[in-house]
Write a protein that holds these residues in place. Structure first.
Motif, PDB file in Angstrom:
ATOM      1  N   PHE A 271     -14.164 -24.261  -6.024  1.00  0.00           N
ATOM      2  CA  PHE A 271     -14.220 -23.460  -7.245  1.00  0.00           C
ATOM      3  C   PHE A 271     -13.161 -22.356  -7.237  1.00  0.00           C
ATOM      4  N   VAL A 272     -12.988 -21.678  -6.123  1.00  0.00           N
ATOM      5  CA  VAL A 272     -12.003 -20.592  -6.038  1.00  0.00           C
ATOM      6  C   VAL A 272     -10.597 -21.137  -6.267  1.00  0.00           C
ATOM      7  N   LYS A 273     -10.312 -22.309  -5.716  1.00  0.00           N
ATOM      8  CA  LYS A 273      -8.990 -22.923  -5.922  1.00  0.00           C
ATOM      9  C   LYS A 273      -8.760 -23.210  -7.401  1.00  0.00           C
ATOM     10  N   LEU A 274      -9.778 -23.761  -8.056  1.00  0.00           N
ATOM     11  CA  LEU A 274      -9.646 -24.060  -9.486  1.00  0.00           C
ATOM     12  C   LEU A 274      -9.407 -22.786 -10.291  1.00  0.00           C
ATOM     13  N   ARG A 275     -10.168 -21.751  -9.997  1.00  0.00           N
ATOM     14  CA  ARG A 275     -10.004 -20.498 -10.739  1.00  0.00           C
ATOM     15  C   ARG A 275      -8.621 -19.897 -10.512  1.00  0.00           C
ATOM     16  N   GLU A 276      -8.148 -19.946  -9.276  1.00  0.00           N
ATOM     17  CA  GLU A 276      -6.822 -19.409  -8.980  1.00  0.00           C
ATOM     18  C   GLU A 276      -5.745 -20.166  -9.744  1.00  0.00           C
ATOM     19  N   MET A 277      -5.808 -21.494  -9.689  1.00  0.00           N
ATOM     20  CA  MET A 277      -4.765 -22.312 -10.304  1.00  0.00           C
ATOM     21  C   MET A 277      -4.835 -22.284 -11.824  1.00  0.00           C
ATOM     22  N   LEU A 278      -6.038 -22.320 -12.369  1.00  0.00           N
ATOM     23  CA  LEU A 278      -6.190 -22.420 -13.825  1.00  0.00           C
ATOM     24  C   LEU A 278      -5.954 -21.095 -14.518  1.00  0.00           C
ATOM     25  N   ILE A 279      -6.452 -20.014 -13.962  1.00  0.00           N
ATOM     26  CA  ILE A 279      -6.453 -18.739 -14.687  1.00  0.00           C
ATOM     27  C   ILE A 279      -5.461 -17.745 -14.090  1.00  0.00           C
ATOM     28  N   ARG A 280      -5.468 -17.575 -12.792  1.00  0.00           N
ATOM     29  CA  ARG A 280      -4.742 -16.456 -12.196  1.00  0.00           C
ATOM     30  C   ARG A 280      -3.285 -16.760 -11.880  1.00  0.00           C
ATOM     31  N   VAL A 281      -2.920 -18.034 -11.779  1.00  0.00           N
ATOM     32  CA  VAL A 281      -1.544 -18.373 -11.384  1.00  0.00           C
ATOM     33  C   VAL A 281      -0.802 -19.140 -12.468  1.00  0.00           C
ATOM     34  N   ASN A 282      -1.447 -20.148 -13.058  1.00  0.00           N
ATOM     35  CA  ASN A 282      -0.710 -21.096 -13.904  1.00  0.00           C
ATOM     36  C   ASN A 282      -1.157 -21.131 -15.367  1.00  0.00           C
ATOM     37  N   MET A 283      -1.863 -20.140 -15.823  1.00  0.00           N
ATOM     38  CA  MET A 283      -2.310 -20.160 -17.214  1.00  0.00           C
ATOM     39  C   MET A 283      -1.121 -20.174 -18.176  1.00  0.00           C
ATOM     40  N   GLU A 284      -0.114 -19.352 -17.920  1.00  0.00           N
ATOM     41  CA  GLU A 284       1.055 -19.309 -18.804  1.00  0.00           C
ATOM     42  C   GLU A 284       1.851 -20.607 -18.724  1.00  0.00           C
ATOM     43  N   ASP A 285       1.933 -21.204 -17.531  1.00  0.00           N
ATOM     44  CA  ASP A 285       2.650 -22.481 -17.427  1.00  0.00           C
ATOM     45  C   ASP A 285       1.924 -23.573 -18.206  1.00  0.00           C
ATOM     46  N   LEU A 286       0.599 -23.551 -18.191  1.00  0.00           N
ATOM     47  CA  LEU A 286      -0.161 -24.517 -18.981  1.00  0.00           C
ATOM     48  C   LEU A 286       0.142 -24.357 -20.471  1.00  0.00           C
ATOM     49  N   ARG A 287       0.206 -23.118 -20.928  1.00  0.00           N
ATOM     50  CA  ARG A 287       0.552 -22.850 -22.331  1.00  0.00           C
ATOM     51  C   ARG A 287       1.970 -23.326 -22.647  1.00  0.00           C
ATOM     52  N   GLU A 288       2.873 -23.056 -21.722  1.00  0.00           N
ATOM     53  CA  GLU A 288       4.267 -23.442 -21.934  1.00  0.00           C
ATOM     54  C   GLU A 288       4.430 -24.964 -21.920  1.00  0.00           C
ATOM     55  N   GLN A 289       3.762 -25.636 -20.981  1.00  0.00           N
ATOM     56  CA  GLN A 289       3.835 -27.093 -20.920  1.00  0.00           C
ATOM     57  C   GLN A 289       3.275 -27.737 -22.189  1.00  0.00           C
ATOM     58  N   THR A 290       2.230 -27.143 -22.715  1.00  0.00           N
ATOM     59  CA  THR A 290       1.657 -27.671 -23.959  1.00  0.00           C
ATOM     60  C   THR A 290       2.668 -27.615 -25.088  1.00  0.00           C
ATOM     61  N   HIS A 291       3.401 -26.496 -25.168  1.00  0.00           N
ATOM     62  CA  HIS A 291       4.362 -26.333 -26.263  1.00  0.00           C
ATOM     63  C   HIS A 291       5.637 -27.132 -26.030  1.00  0.00           C
ATOM     64  N   THR A 292       6.198 -27.053 -24.848  1.00  0.00           N
ATOM     65  CA  THR A 292       7.516 -27.653 -24.618  1.00  0.00           C
ATOM     66  C   THR A 292       7.456 -29.145 -24.307  1.00  0.00           C
ATOM     67  N   ARG A 293       6.326 -29.633 -23.846  1.00  0.00           N
ATOM     68  CA  ARG A 293       6.250 -31.047 -23.479  1.00  0.00           C
ATOM     69  C   ARG A 293       5.391 -31.852 -24.459  1.00  0.00           C
ATOM     70  N   HIS A 294       4.108 -31.525 -24.514  1.00  0.00           N
ATOM     71  CA  HIS A 294       3.191 -32.352 -25.303  1.00  0.00           C
ATOM     72  C   HIS A 294       3.404 -32.159 -26.806  1.00  0.00           C
ATOM     73  N   TYR A 295       3.508 -30.905 -27.237  1.00  0.00           N
ATOM     74  CA  TYR A 295       3.713 -30.681 -28.669  1.00  0.00           C
ATOM     75  C   TYR A 295       5.084 -31.183 -29.115  1.00  0.00           C
ATOM     76  N   GLU A 296       6.106 -30.975 -28.297  1.00  0.00           N
ATOM     77  CA  GLU A 296       7.446 -31.446 -28.659  1.00  0.00           C
ATOM     78  C   GLU A 296       7.480 -32.967 -28.788  1.00  0.00           C
ATOM     79  N   LEU A 297       6.742 -33.660 -27.917  1.00  0.00           N
ATOM     80  CA  LEU A 297       6.667 -35.122 -28.013  1.00  0.00           C
ATOM     81  C   LEU A 297       6.010 -35.536 -29.329  1.00  0.00           C
ATOM     82  N   TYR A 298       4.913 -34.870 -29.663  1.00  0.00           N
ATOM     83  CA  TYR A 298       4.233 -35.180 -30.935  1.00  0.00           C
ATOM     84  C   TYR A 298       5.136 -34.852 -32.119  1.00  0.00           C
ATOM     85  N   ARG A 299       5.800 -33.693 -32.059  1.00  0.00           N
ATOM     86  CA  ARG A 299       6.672 -33.264 -33.155  1.00  0.00           C
ATOM     87  C   ARG A 299       7.833 -34.235 -33.337  1.00  0.00           C
TER      88      ARG A 299
END
Length: 434
Positions: A271-299
């Protein structure tokens, strides 16, 4: 000279020059941080998994709060997506969190199309953002971004292998969202079984070509920890909002007859690993990947469907205005063609309808003539019968008159004979009436 050529020349001719003193644009990161903090952030999580795997409990545990929600049942006729948005505040940072859960996922006998509502929901969020982006007057800075940034895929702790439903669903989602697989309720299997289960899941994901989210290692500040955590996927987690006193501290844990499982103890679960990776370390990268990769592919796919391209067949840049004019002319041509086809179809149907009406009219005239002739024949028969009856009546009247006349004459003759006998009796008294 085209604007793109000018921009290319400007980029190629860029030079690096030293500064003679402090200018002040080194404060741009601070300005960006202050502006971002004042605007707040948004983060959207999609929880996919069968009913009863602890999705709601894990969300409550991750964000250390109690989200309102109704418990799901196993009687749903199909898969439904339930979205709830919450405003969270930590220190001076505001977060608009949206949690989307799949209600009824995996509860149907026929699970063939269980993934479709999820894919349609993700595409709908992309489409809403694209429509906002294509508006003449855009308000993207105040637009509530509902695109899914992370998909937590809950895997049942069977200890054997992934179900076909899990493989099919993750394969359909991996190009649309950042998938982070997690083994839910991992305290249901032993530690040795859990290790083998993780290896089996990873092997099946690779062999089936499922692309899960990999924590980025290109940033030196987080490269080491992210590289280490990539090796721990999928995370084996436990969720609990119940706090128990362990030693001198109150800790989130689950109490069993055989012992206590601590949620934040890394020896017990990830659980601690998930919280660290999801919220405390990579939350902004997840947002960025959504916009630059997945949304761009759909667009890109959507714009290509509409006829927009970056280059023409000669590899020259396409002008948006030229593309728009070409698509407009093409659309008008198709519209005119369809209009002509509809007009011809209308004329043809009118002619067919007129022919049908003429045929119906002809049939009505023929039917009218038949009925008229039949009526005339019946009328003639009735007139002949009436004449025959009139003749019979007249003959009957003549016979009746003759009979009455004969009867009258007979009565008169009988009366005169009676008078003659009476006169004779009177004149001759010797006559005997006997």
């Amino acid at each position: 000279m085209a604007a793109t050529d000018i921009a290319r020349q400007v980029g190629e001719g860029c030079r690096t020059v030293p500064l003679a003193g402090h200018v002040g644009f080194d404060s741009l990161p601070d300005q960006l941080v202050n502006k971002s903090v004042s605007q707040g952030f948004c983060f959207n999580i999609l929880c996919v998994g069968e009913t009863g795997l602890g999705k709601s409990t894990l969300m409550d545990t991750l964000f250390n709060t109690k989200f309102e929600g109704e418990p799901a049942t196993h009687t749903q006729p199909g898969v439904q997506l339930r979205s709830n948005t919450y405003d969270l505040q930590e220190s001076n940072v505001g977060l608009k969190l949206t949690v989307v859960s799949t209600v009824g996922f995996g509860d149907q006998i026929n699970k063939e199309d269980s993934y479709k509502p999820i894919v349609e929901f993700i595409d709908a969020q992309f489409e809403a953002y694209l429509q906002e982006e294509l508006k003449i007057r855009r308000v993207l800075h105040t637009y509530h971004d509902s695109r899914i940034h992370a998909c937590l895929y809950f895997i049942a702790p069977t200890g054997h292998s992934l179900k076909s439903l899990d493989l099919v669903t993750m394969k359909k989602l991996d190009s649309k969202v950042n998938i982070i697989p997690i083994i839910a309720k991992s305290d249901a299997i032993s530690k040795s079984e859990l290790t083998k289960f993780k290896i089996k899941i990873t092997s099946e994901l690779v062999s089936n070509g499922v692309q899960i989210y990999q924590f980025p290692t290109d940033d030196e500040s987080v490269a080491e920890i992210n590289g280490t955590m990539n090796a721990h996927l999928p995370f084996a987690v436990i969720g609990s909002t119940e706090e128990l006193k362990i030693g001198n501290k109150m800790m989130k844990a689950r109490q069993y007859p055989w012992g206590t499982v601590q949620v934040e103890n890394e020896a017990h679960c990830d659980f601690v690993k998930l919280r660290e990776m999801l919220i405390r370390v990579n939350m902004e990268d997840l947002r960025e990947q959504t916009h630059t990769r997945h949304y761009e592919l759909y667009r890109r796919c959507k714009l290509e469907e509409m006829g927009f391209k970056d280059t023409d067949p000669d590899s020259k840049p396409f002008s948006l205005q030229e593309t728009y004019e070409a698509k407009r002319n093409e659309f008008l041509g198709e519209l005119q063609k369809k209009e002509e086809e509809m007009r011809q179809m209308f004329v043809q149907r009118v002619k067919e309808k007129e022919a049908e009406l003429k045929e119906a009219e002809k049939e009505l005239h023929e039917k009218f003539d038949r009925l008229k002739k039949l009526h005339q024949d019946e009328k003639k028969k009735l007139e002949d019968k009436k004449k025959s009856l009139d003749d019979e009546v007249n003959a009957f009247k003549q016979r009746k008159t003759a009979a009455e006349l004969l009867q009258s004459q007979g009565s008169q003759a009988g009366g005169s004979q009676t008078l003659k006998r009476d006169k004779e009796k009177k004149n001759n008294p010797w006559l005997c009436t006997e």
